[in-house]
Design an enzyme around this catalytic site. Structure first.
Site, PDB file in Angstrom:
ATOM      1  N   GLY A  69       0.827  -1.200   0.000  1.00 33.37           N
ATOM      2  CA  GLY A  69       0.000   0.000   0.000  1.00 33.37           C
ATOM      3  C   GLY A  69       0.861   1.250   0.000  1.00 33.37           C
ATOM      4  N   ASN A 149      -6.932   4.527   9.654  1.00 34.33           N
ATOM      5  CA  ASN A 149      -6.407   3.291  10.242  1.00 34.33           C
ATOM      6  C   ASN A 149      -6.292   3.328  11.761  1.00 34.33           C
ATOM      7  OD1 ASN A 149      -4.388   5.241   9.248  1.00 34.33           O
ATOM      8  ND2 ASN A 149      -2.928   3.956  10.329  1.00 34.33           N
ATOM      9  N   SER A 198      -3.922  -2.977  -0.308  1.00 34.50           N
ATOM     10  CA  SER A 198      -2.818  -3.830   0.127  1.00 34.50           C
ATOM     11  C   SER A 198      -3.358  -5.202   0.529  1.00 34.50           C
ATOM     12  CB  SER A 198      -2.138  -3.164   1.322  1.00 34.50           C
ATOM     13  OG  SER A 198      -1.075  -3.952   1.779  1.00 34.50           O
ATOM     14  N   HIS A 200      -2.148  -7.547   2.626  1.00 37.20           N
ATOM     15  CA  HIS A 200      -1.993  -8.135   3.965  1.00 37.20           C
ATOM     16  C   HIS A 200      -3.038  -7.669   4.969  1.00 37.20           C
ATOM     17  CE1 HIS A 200       0.116  -4.921   6.414  1.00 37.20           C
ATOM     18  NE2 HIS A 200       0.393  -4.455   5.227  1.00 37.20           N
ATOM     19  N   THR A 236      10.786  -7.538 -11.898  1.00 38.25           N
ATOM     20  CA  THR A 236      10.128  -8.795 -12.256  1.00 38.25           C
ATOM     21  C   THR A 236       8.951  -9.039 -11.313  1.00 38.25           C
ATOM     22  OG1 THR A 236      12.237  -9.629 -13.028  1.00 38.25           O
ATOM     23  CG2 THR A 236      10.512 -11.270 -12.648  1.00 38.25           C
ATOM     24  N   CYS A 321       2.592   1.235  12.314  1.00 36.49           N
ATOM     25  CA  CYS A 321       3.690   1.982  11.697  1.00 36.49           C
ATOM     26  C   CYS A 321       4.295   2.976  12.658  1.00 36.49           C
ATOM     27  CB  CYS A 321       3.199   2.728  10.464  1.00 36.49           C
ATOM     28  SG  CYS A 321       2.535   1.600   9.289  1.00 36.49           S
TER      29      CYS A 321
END
Ligand code: PLP
Length: 376
Positions: A69, A149, A198, A200, A236, A321
């Site tokens: 994210g 959040n 995101s 997760h 990749t 975070c």
């Protein structure tokens, strides 16, 4: 163990882990290679993109896989603002965004953009009028998250984007949809130009996210490399995680039924918390039920968190975070230090049960009694 920190991250579901393992071991070809192994990997990537697009409500060509994210927010914000700097230099952003938005907007400020930060109201609600008032003819970008959040404030970003465009049709609108994806649908067939999600946060793996970019939306490139993801995100492709992400969205189930279930859990928790002496609710009344923030003035968040951990219950003192630091959302709301320093965030997923809430409430009751002896 009772896990009530789902806004930080979620448990990877067994079937997602299985899908990742199978993809890693069966499809090691590079999706850019022209032989059959490469084409097989390309097929896995294409079908993952189609699944994520379906869940987001957009076209597969509008979905770009990223590392997370955070990276989605970076690419969108820098790319949208820089592509418009020939005609404007203003950015408008809410004052309680995730650091991946806040700090990226700070980087724009350092590049010379003028940033208006619109603080939340004291009750944690969003100040729509102030946000719109800040948008003018020079505004190149407006950013607002769909669900906060830390306290769960829900912003009607599709309506906000529409109102922003009514003031300046050239202003780009970016939405951080990370906490909302799979929980609070966000209509993308309108005025939102870019949206970050995101894996997760919905039982997928950490390390993969996606960015919605509306067809025809102009963005400056922020990365350089081999041209993967149509030149927006090079490197990749992580097809195993893309397949895992797709598996996770295919298991999201009925978000309405989950919302009803989680609302009942949140209401049970809220009424229990309010029986604890001095408890203060920090989430606005109409917040997402997935996130509930409250304070117990007189007790430190960290002490409470570790006490709960000793009883097998995992919660957060703010955003993961922030590494347990002071919640920037509660600071932005202008709350008193004793409220900020004693805050806890409980965040649910559809797998949580009433029994989980009851164990948490019992542990909180114990904490208040035992810690009282030590701290008061
Ligand atoms: N935006 C919000 C609202 C979040 O809650 C988070 C993660 O906590 C992110 C962005 C960043 O997502 P990621 O961890 O995938 O980088």
């Amino acid at each position: 163990m009772i896990y009530l920190d789902n806004a930080a991250t979620t448990r990877v579901s067994d079937s997602v882990a299985q899908t990742i393992y199978e993809t890693l071991t069966e499809h090691y070809g590079n999706p850019s290679s022209l032989y059959a192994e490469g084409l097989a990997s390309r097929k896995v990537l294409d079908s993952a993109r189609a699944a994520v697009a379906k869940a987001m409500g957009c076209k597969p060509a509008e979905v770009y896989f990223t590392a997370c994210g955070t990276e989605s927010n970076n690419i969108a914000i820098l790319g949208a603002a820089r592509a418009r700097k020939a005609w404007g230099n203003k950015v408008v952003v809410t004052g309680f965004e995730h650091p991946s938005v806040q700090n990226t907007v700070d980087a724009l400020r350092a590049e010379g953009f003028q940033v208006s930060v619109i603080l939340p109201n004291a009750d944690g609600s969003f100040n729509t009028a102030a946000f719109l008032a800040a948008v003018d003819g020079q505004t190149v970008l407006a950013c607002a998250m769909r669900v906060n959040n830390e306290i769960g404030t829900v912003i009607d970003t599709p309506a906000l984007a529409k109102a922003v465009k009514a003031k300046n049709r050239r202003t780009a609108f970016h939405c951080d949809g990370v906490q909302a994806f799979g929980k609070h649908p966000t209509a993308l067939r309108g005025d939102i130009d870019t949206m970050a999600v995101s894996a997760h946060k919905l039982h997928g793996p950490k390390g993969i996210g996606a960015l919605y970019v509306r067809t025809g939306f102009n963005m400056a490139k922020t990365q350089f490399g081999g041209g993967q993801e149509k030149g927006l995100r090079h490197g990749t492709e992580n097809i195993a995680y893309a397949a895992g992400f797709a598996k996770a969205v295919s298991e999201m189930g009925n978000s309405k039924a989950a919302l009803v279930h989680v609302t009942a859990l949140r209401d049970r928790l809220k009424s229990g918390v309010l029986q604890l002496e001095g408890a203060v609710v920090n989430s606005p009344a109409d917040a997402s039920p997935y996130i509930f923030n409250f304070s117990l003035p007189g007790y430190r968040s960290e002490t409470l968190l570790h006490f709960l951990e000793s009883r097998g219950v995992l919660v957060s003192s703010g955003s993961a975070c922030g590494h347990g630091g002071r919640s920037h959302t509660l600071v932005a709301m202008g709350l008193a230090d004793e409220i900020i320093d004693s805050a806890l965030r409980i965040s649910f997923c559809a797998e949580n049960t009433e029994a989980d809430v009851d164990v948490l409430l019992a542990a909180l009751g114990e904490a208040v009694q035992q810690l009282q002896k030590k701290t008061k």
